[in-house]
Enzyme design. Structure first.
Site, PDB file in Angstrom:
ATOM      1  N   LYS A 273       0.802  -1.232   0.000  1.00 62.45           N
ATOM      2  CA  LYS A 273       0.000   0.000   0.000  1.00 62.45           C
ATOM      3  C   LYS A 273       0.837   1.286   0.000  1.00 62.45           C
ATOM      4  O   LYS A 273       0.428   2.290  -0.586  1.00 62.45           O
ATOM      5  CB  LYS A 273      -0.948   0.019   1.200  1.00 62.45           C
ATOM      6  CG  LYS A 273      -2.142  -0.913   1.057  1.00 62.45           C
ATOM      7  CD  LYS A 273      -3.093  -0.725   2.238  1.00 62.45           C
ATOM      8  CE  LYS A 273      -4.315  -1.592   2.112  1.00 62.45           C
ATOM      9  NZ  LYS A 273      -5.313  -1.299   3.151  1.00 62.45           N
TER      10      LYS A 273
ATOM     11  N   ASN B 172      -4.851   2.294  -1.887  1.00 56.96           N
ATOM     12  CA  ASN B 172      -5.401   0.930  -1.923  1.00 56.96           C
ATOM     13  C   ASN B 172      -6.135   0.663  -3.240  1.00 56.96           C
ATOM     14  O   ASN B 172      -6.690  -0.411  -3.416  1.00 56.96           O
ATOM     15  CB  ASN B 172      -6.302   0.644  -0.709  1.00 56.96           C
ATOM     16  CG  ASN B 172      -7.707   1.186  -0.865  1.00 56.96           C
ATOM     17  OD1 ASN B 172      -7.936   2.140  -1.603  1.00 56.96           O
ATOM     18  ND2 ASN B 172      -8.654   0.582  -0.173  1.00 56.96           N
TER      19      ASN B 172
ATOM     20  N   ASP C 249      -9.993   3.427   2.196  1.00 54.51           N
ATOM     21  CA  ASP C 249     -10.166   2.746   3.489  1.00 54.51           C
ATOM     22  C   ASP C 249     -10.922   3.627   4.498  1.00 54.51           C
ATOM     23  O   ASP C 249     -11.781   3.142   5.236  1.00 54.51           O
ATOM     24  CB  ASP C 249      -8.809   2.361   4.088  1.00 54.51           C
ATOM     25  CG  ASP C 249      -8.224   1.110   3.433  1.00 54.51           C
ATOM     26  OD1 ASP C 249      -8.987   0.324   2.834  1.00 54.51           O
ATOM     27  OD2 ASP C 249      -6.996   0.911   3.533  1.00 54.51           O
TER      28      ASP C 249
ATOM     29  N   ALA D 250      -1.334   3.291  15.713  1.00 48.50           N
ATOM     30  CA  ALA D 250      -0.851   4.401  14.895  1.00 48.50           C
ATOM     31  C   ALA D 250      -0.172   3.869  13.631  1.00 48.50           C
ATOM     32  O   ALA D 250       0.806   4.430  13.157  1.00 48.50           O
ATOM     33  CB  ALA D 250       0.116   5.264  15.712  1.00 48.50           C
ATOM     34  N   GLY D 251      -0.719   2.798  13.085  1.00 49.88           N
ATOM     35  CA  GLY D 251      -0.179   2.223  11.852  1.00 49.88           C
ATOM     36  C   GLY D 251      -0.970   2.700  10.646  1.00 49.88           C
ATOM     37  O   GLY D 251      -1.599   3.770  10.670  1.00 49.88           O
ATOM     38  N   GLY D 252      -0.959   1.889   9.585  1.00 52.92           N
ATOM     39  CA  GLY D 252      -1.609   2.276   8.335  1.00 52.92           C
ATOM     40  C   GLY D 252      -3.115   2.427   8.460  1.00 52.92           C
ATOM     41  O   GLY D 252      -3.698   3.394   7.944  1.00 52.92           O
ATOM     42  N   ALA D 253      -3.771   1.483   9.137  1.00 51.43           N
ATOM     43  CA  ALA D 253      -5.231   1.576   9.282  1.00 51.43           C
ATOM     44  C   ALA D 253      -5.586   2.824  10.093  1.00 51.43           C
ATOM     45  O   ALA D 253      -6.553   3.528   9.778  1.00 51.43           O
ATOM     46  CB  ALA D 253      -5.770   0.321   9.959  1.00 51.43           C
TER      47      ALA D 253
ATOM     48  N   TYR E   9     -11.391  -7.830  11.354  1.00 53.45           N
ATOM     49  CA  TYR E   9     -12.644  -8.494  10.984  1.00 53.45           C
ATOM     50  C   TYR E   9     -12.553 -10.016  11.016  1.00 53.45           C
ATOM     51  O   TYR E   9     -13.516 -10.702  10.656  1.00 53.45           O
ATOM     52  CB  TYR E   9     -13.169  -7.996   9.629  1.00 53.45           C
ATOM     53  CG  TYR E   9     -12.219  -8.198   8.474  1.00 53.45           C
ATOM     54  CD1 TYR E   9     -12.239  -9.348   7.722  1.00 53.45           C
ATOM     55  CD2 TYR E   9     -11.292  -7.206   8.142  1.00 53.45           C
ATOM     56  CE1 TYR E   9     -11.359  -9.529   6.670  1.00 53.45           C
ATOM     57  CE2 TYR E   9     -10.418  -7.361   7.091  1.00 53.45           C
ATOM     58  CZ  TYR E   9     -10.454  -8.532   6.362  1.00 53.45           C
ATOM     59  OH  TYR E   9      -9.573  -8.702   5.325  1.00 53.45           O
TER      60      TYR E   9
HETATM   61  P1  NAP Z   1       0.372  -1.725  10.998  1.00 49.26           P
HETATM   62  O1  NAP Z   1       0.577  -0.543  10.119  1.00 49.26           O
HETATM   63  O2  NAP Z   1       1.417  -2.777  11.086  1.00 49.26           O
HETATM   64  O3  NAP Z   1       0.070  -1.156  12.494  1.00 49.26           O
HETATM   65  C1  NAP Z   1      -0.083  -2.058  13.557  1.00 49.26           C
HETATM   66  C2  NAP Z   1      -0.465  -1.296  14.822  1.00 49.26           C
HETATM   67  O4  NAP Z   1      -0.752  -2.282  15.834  1.00 49.26           O
HETATM   68  C3  NAP Z   1       0.640  -0.392  15.372  1.00 49.26           C
HETATM   69  O5  NAP Z   1       0.057   0.746  15.926  1.00 49.26           O
HETATM   70  C4  NAP Z   1       1.244  -1.290  16.477  1.00 49.26           C
HETATM   71  O6  NAP Z   1       1.833  -0.546  17.526  1.00 49.26           O
HETATM   72  C5  NAP Z   1       0.025  -1.983  17.001  1.00 49.26           C
HETATM   73  N1  NAP Z   1       0.342  -3.208  17.719  1.00 49.26           N
HETATM   74  C6  NAP Z   1       0.901  -4.335  17.198  1.00 49.26           C
HETATM   75  N2  NAP Z   1       1.065  -5.248  18.170  1.00 49.26           N
HETATM   76  C7  NAP Z   1       0.624  -4.682  19.334  1.00 49.26           C
HETATM   77  C8  NAP Z   1       0.533  -5.125  20.684  1.00 49.26           C
HETATM   78  N3  NAP Z   1       0.956  -6.343  21.056  1.00 49.26           N
HETATM   79  N4  NAP Z   1       0.014  -4.279  21.602  1.00 49.26           N
HETATM   80  C9  NAP Z   1      -0.410  -3.040  21.241  1.00 49.26           C
HETATM   81  N5  NAP Z   1      -0.349  -2.560  19.981  1.00 49.26           N
HETATM   82  C10 NAP Z   1       0.164  -3.375  19.034  1.00 49.26           C
HETATM   83  O7  NAP Z   1      -0.969  -2.513  10.596  1.00 49.26           O
HETATM   84  P2  NAP Z   1      -2.264  -1.903   9.859  1.00 49.26           P
HETATM   85  O8  NAP Z   1      -2.078  -2.052   8.398  1.00 49.26           O
HETATM   86  O9  NAP Z   1      -2.569  -0.598  10.463  1.00 49.26           O
HETATM   87  O10 NAP Z   1      -3.378  -2.988  10.275  1.00 49.26           O
HETATM   88  C11 NAP Z   1      -3.852  -3.065  11.599  1.00 49.26           C
HETATM   89  C12 NAP Z   1      -5.100  -3.936  11.643  1.00 49.26           C
HETATM   90  O11 NAP Z   1      -6.145  -3.311  10.905  1.00 49.26           O
HETATM   91  C13 NAP Z   1      -4.911  -5.317  11.020  1.00 49.26           C
HETATM   92  O12 NAP Z   1      -5.546  -6.267  11.857  1.00 49.26           O
HETATM   93  C14 NAP Z   1      -5.623  -5.229   9.696  1.00 49.26           C
HETATM   94  O13 NAP Z   1      -6.169  -6.478   9.290  1.00 49.26           O
HETATM   95  C15 NAP Z   1      -6.741  -4.252  10.034  1.00 49.26           C
HETATM   96  N6  NAP Z   1      -7.250  -3.543   8.838  1.00 49.26           N
HETATM   97  C16 NAP Z   1      -8.553  -3.705   8.531  1.00 49.26           C
HETATM   98  C17 NAP Z   1      -9.073  -3.061   7.432  1.00 49.26           C
HETATM   99  C18 NAP Z   1     -10.531  -3.237   7.107  1.00 49.26           C
HETATM  100  O14 NAP Z   1     -10.931  -2.944   5.970  1.00 49.26           O
HETATM  101  N7  NAP Z   1     -11.348  -3.645   8.047  1.00 49.26           N
HETATM  102  C19 NAP Z   1      -8.252  -2.239   6.629  1.00 49.26           C
HETATM  103  C20 NAP Z   1      -6.904  -2.100   6.975  1.00 49.26           C
HETATM  104  C21 NAP Z   1      -6.412  -2.771   8.091  1.00 49.26           C
HETATM  105  P3  NAP Z   1       3.419  -0.187  17.523  1.00 49.26           P
HETATM  106  O15 NAP Z   1       3.552   1.089  16.750  1.00 49.26           O
HETATM  107  O16 NAP Z   1       3.747  -0.040  18.966  1.00 49.26           O
HETATM  108  O17 NAP Z   1       4.126  -1.350  16.870  1.00 49.26           O
END
Ligand code: NAP
Length: 278
Positions: A69, A90, A106, A133-136, A223
């Site tokens: 992405k 996306n 998104d 504070a990641g991509g979502a 989800y």
């Molecule tokens: P990402 O960029 O890798 O960000 C992950 C986030 O989770 C970071 O803020 C990370 O914190 C935190 N995290 C990871 N492990 C943790 C733990 N043990 N305790 C507390 N915080 C933790 O991932 P992303 O792309 O944002 O995706 C995140 C979720 O959203 C995924 O489950 C994905 O499937 C879902 N999502 C859903 C949709 C949808 O359409 N429903 C769309 C996009 C994403 P740190 O900064 O401290 O590592």
């Protein structure tokens, strides 16, 4: 709409788990269109040539998913300002002149999923607590701001990233230390989990909801499963909940419109069809 066979798909690595083909092919059948939506497994080192090949192959465009992405932005000719703020795309739409335009739907999907659950939902109803504070989180925070949010509390395990959010997204966004996450729920109108915690195979998000008003909406980007431990706890204490499937389904709508010329709805049949695969 022309009469040609329209092809789109999803580029990711791996990509076999993606529900996007199920979603788009459902709409193609529903509207009796001539077209197809497929899986495009693209390894990271092939991303540029795969994207550049869209136009040569005569494709309408594609969705972009994990892990591409952010990197895909570099290979399109134009990026929508909203996607620029989010920092990722996306969706790619091949223009009539062959130019590649990048979008990020998104956040649109997320806001629509809230409105499905609560049609009178307002972003300015009260403070919003965003976990992660990641991509979502970037897509969700930008869309909440655009929807009129006045106070967003970003709470992240790695505090530096929450602080970067607050700096980047302006005066309505505040960073909160992980240890203070439960205090940040007091008086919140919306809580959203954007971390991977609670996902199948991951531990539950480590947070107590005891300070959260029962009037607050609680949502999860995760989800799989549809009801995460966070959503279950919220439901049992009387909060209205929104799972991550609505975000996934609704983000597909503007892309489908751009490629196939029709703005589809998320009906019960599609929801059930995709939910059954989870
Ligand atoms: P990402 O960029 O890798 O960000 C992950 C986030 O989770 C970071 O803020 C990370 O914190 C935190 N995290 C990871 N492990 C943790 C733990 N043990 N305790 C507390 N915080 C933790 O991932 P992303 O792309 O944002 O995706 C995140 C979720 O959203 C995924 O489950 C994905 O499937 C879902 N999502 C859903 C949709 C949808 O359409 N429903 C769309 C996009 C994403 P740190 O900064 O401290 O590592």
């Amino acid at each position: 709409m022309n009469n040609s066979f329209i092809i789109a798909g999803v580029m990711g690595w791996p990509v076999a788990h993606s529900r996007s083909p199920l979603i788009h092919n459902h709409w193609i059948r529903q509207f009796n269109l001539s077209g197809a939506y497929g899986f495009f497994p693209v390894q990271p080192n092939n991303l540029e040539s795969a994207i550049r090949g869209l136009q040569a192959l005569g494709l309408a465009g594609c969705n972009i998913t994990i892990p591409h992405k952010v990197n895909a932005m570099a290979y399109v000719d134009w990026v929508h300002p909203l996607a620029k703020r989010i920092g990722a795309i996306n969706t790619i739409v091949v223009q009539p002149d062959g130019a590649l335009h990048g979008f990020n739907n998104d956040g649109f999907g997320y806001i629509q999923s809230l409105l499905d659950a609560q049609p009178n939902w307002r972003a300015d109803a009260g403070p919003i607590a965003v976990i992660g504070a990641g991509g979502a989180a970037r897509a969700i925070v930008v869309s909440l701001l655009d929807a009129g949010a006045t106070e967003i509390r970003v709470i992240n395990r790695t505090h530096d990233k929450a602080e970067e959010f607050a700096r980047e997204f302006g005066s309505a966004v505040f960073s909160v230390k992980w240890d203070a996450r439960e205090d940040a729920l007091t008086d919140a109108a919306l809580l959203v989990n954007t971390t991977s915690q609670g996902m199948h195979g991951e531990p539950a998000l480590d947070i107590s909801l005891s300070n959260l008003p029962t009037s607050a909406l609680v949502s999860d980007a995760v989800y799989i499963p549809l009801e995460t431990p966070l959503l279950k706890e919220a439901r049992l204490r009387g909060n209205r909940t929104v799972n991550g499937l609505g975000m996934l389904l609704h983000q597909a709508r503007p892309a489908f419109q751009a490629w196939f010329g029709v703005m589809p709805e998320v009906g019960a049949a599609l929801y059930e069809k995709v939910a059954k695969t989870i």
